[in-house]
Design a protein around this motif. Structure first.
Motif, PDB file in Angstrom:
ATOM      1  N   ARG A 172       0.837  -1.211   0.000  1.00  0.00           N
ATOM      2  CA  ARG A 172       0.000   0.000   0.000  1.00  0.00           C
ATOM      3  C   ARG A 172       0.864   1.251   0.000  1.00  0.00           C
ATOM      4  N   GLU A 173       0.222   2.405  -0.113  1.00  0.00           N
ATOM      5  CA  GLU A 173       0.948   3.677  -0.066  1.00  0.00           C
ATOM      6  C   GLU A 173       1.694   3.795   1.254  1.00  0.00           C
ATOM      7  N   GLN A 174       2.740   4.605   1.258  1.00  0.00           N
ATOM      8  CA  GLN A 174       3.527   4.797   2.481  1.00  0.00           C
ATOM      9  C   GLN A 174       2.665   5.410   3.593  1.00  0.00           C
ATOM     10  N   ARG A 223       1.487   7.935   6.261  1.00  0.00           N
ATOM     11  CA  ARG A 223       1.594   9.391   6.431  1.00  0.00           C
ATOM     12  C   ARG A 223       1.035   9.732   7.809  1.00  0.00           C
ATOM     13  N   GLU A 282       8.646   9.072  -3.459  1.00  0.00           N
ATOM     14  CA  GLU A 282       8.409   7.620  -3.522  1.00  0.00           C
ATOM     15  C   GLU A 282       7.493   7.280  -4.704  1.00  0.00           C
ATOM     16  N   GLU A 283       7.896   6.221  -5.410  1.00  0.00           N
ATOM     17  CA  GLU A 283       7.118   5.842  -6.602  1.00  0.00           C
ATOM     18  C   GLU A 283       5.781   5.229  -6.199  1.00  0.00           C
ATOM     19  N   GLU A 284       4.830   5.288  -7.132  1.00  0.00           N
ATOM     20  CA  GLU A 284       3.537   4.645  -6.906  1.00  0.00           C
ATOM     21  C   GLU A 284       3.746   3.140  -6.736  1.00  0.00           C
ATOM     22  N   ASN A 285       2.953   2.506  -5.913  1.00  0.00           N
ATOM     23  CA  ASN A 285       3.131   1.071  -5.711  1.00  0.00           C
ATOM     24  C   ASN A 285       2.230   0.266  -6.651  1.00  0.00           C
TER      25      ASN A 285
END
Ligand code: COA
Length: 322
Positions: free
Chosen positions: A191-193, A195, A205-208
């Motif tokens: 998932r996204e980092q 926050r 950061e690149e999209e996952n």
């Protein structure tokens, strides 16, 4: 405890994408995809949401079962690609179809999700916690694909399948399940980092996306399918000849044929639709189940085996009597 299937349904996006269509947007070919996987086309959403697909599949299954939505005590959606983390896809289905009395939640066991969800429902039946359940597998995997990665994006499709099941006494039901988190890296979607105020967010950061070690998954699949099918047959004291139909997760024709060869199952007992849908993860087994049900190829008393495998790693088989 055991169950009977009252009705099935499925739903997929209108938009069909052929191998030739894909070859216009990436460096691939119909020949490569067909030879390595058996896939010819897949449905990829051009507007339908995950919720639309799972709700439509659910509506078809409930209608075919001939029950009122209020009779459902349990709704489980197997998925890893729902529209929301909260509410669950199952709660969205509950609201859309008016199943006010159901307990609703999602499970994530990747492509084995429908098997896991059926086993959970069977546990609810055994514990006296439910009598009638709606089990759905639904995915919009196109949402998490890396569309520049030809080695994964050509394999998957979007769709949903559903079954209404009811508790039944004295029916055959055997299962075998397993997981191996140690090999989780073989098929991974992060998932996204995080926050929050305590984390320095890396803005670049690149999209996952989903990534996969295809050969490792292949080696895992061709071993684990025969293993768990043999286990359920052994538990029941039955052989392959006693089973009328084997519904295997639709990932790759070569994987299905390899399992058939190892288990000496004639191919006419193993329906396939991966050429039309690609790999729809948790949706693949219930979509195939619906297809087989609508074709009236199965009858009451027939014995079927369902078998799934996928990310986690996870796997499972169920032998049941209709
Ligand atoms: N079109 C054309 N060429 C492709 C391609 C595509 N879509 N995808 C990969 N290739 C290329 C690779 O770049 C590689 O090229 P190279 O030899 O020049 O490096 C070549 O084809 C062979 O790649 P490889 O990964 O070795 O192919 P493979 O024979 O292992 O087949 C899979 C790849 C993914 C089809 C196969 O490993 C597989 O089916 N694995 C199981 C995946 C699966 O079912 N996952 C879901 C489980 S739930």
């Amino acid at each position: 405890m055991a169950m009977t299937i009252l009705g099935t349904g499925s739903s997929f996006p209108e938009n069909t994408v052929t191998n030739d269509d894909l070859s216009k947007i990436m460096d691939t070919s119909d020949e490569w995809i067909r030879e390595r996987t058996g896939i010819e086309r897949r449905h990829i959403t051009s507007g339908e949401d995950h919720s639309d697909l799972v709700c439509k599949a659910a509506e078809h299954a409930v209608k075919q079962a001939g029950i009122q939505p209020e009779e459902l005590d349990l709704i489980i959606v197997a998925t890893l690609s729902g529209d929301y983390s909260v509410p669950s896809a199952a709660c969205i289905v509950q609201d859309r179809i008016g199943a006010a009395n159901a307990v609703c939640f999602d499970v994530n066991a990747a492509c084995s999700g429908f098997i896991y969800a059926l086993n959970i429902a069977n546990g609810y039946f055994s514990a006296g916690m439910a009598e009638t359940a709606l089990i759905i597998g639904g995915e919009v995997l196109s949402r998490i694909m890396d569309w520049t990665d030809r080695s994964t994006s050509v394999l998957f499709g979007d769709g949903a399948g559903a079954a209404v099941i009811r508790k039944a006494e004295n029916k055959l039901y055997e299962t075998s399940q397993g997981s191996d988190g140690n090999r989780g890296n073989a098929l991974i979607y992060k998932r996204e980092q995080i926050r929050n105020p305590y984390i320095q967010v890396k803005e670049d950061e690149e999209e996952n996306h989903l990534s996969m070690d295809g050969q490792m998954v292949y080696r895992f699949a061709v071993k684990v399918i025969p293993k768990c099918i043999e286990e359920v047959l052994e538990k029941a004291g039955l052989t392959v000849d006693d089973v009328d139909c084997f519904l295997l997760h639709q990932a790759n024709r070569r994987i299905v044929e390899s399992a058939a060869k190892r288990l000496h199952i004639p191919l006419d007992k193993i329906p396939m639709n991966l050429q039309e849908f690609g790999n729809t993860s948790a949706a693949s087994i219930p979509i195939l189940l619906d297809e087989v049900y609508q074709s009236k190829r199965l009858k009451k008393g027939d014995k079927i085996v369902l078998c799934g495998f996928g990310g986690g790693l996870t796997w499972g088989a169920i032998l049941m009597e209709l």
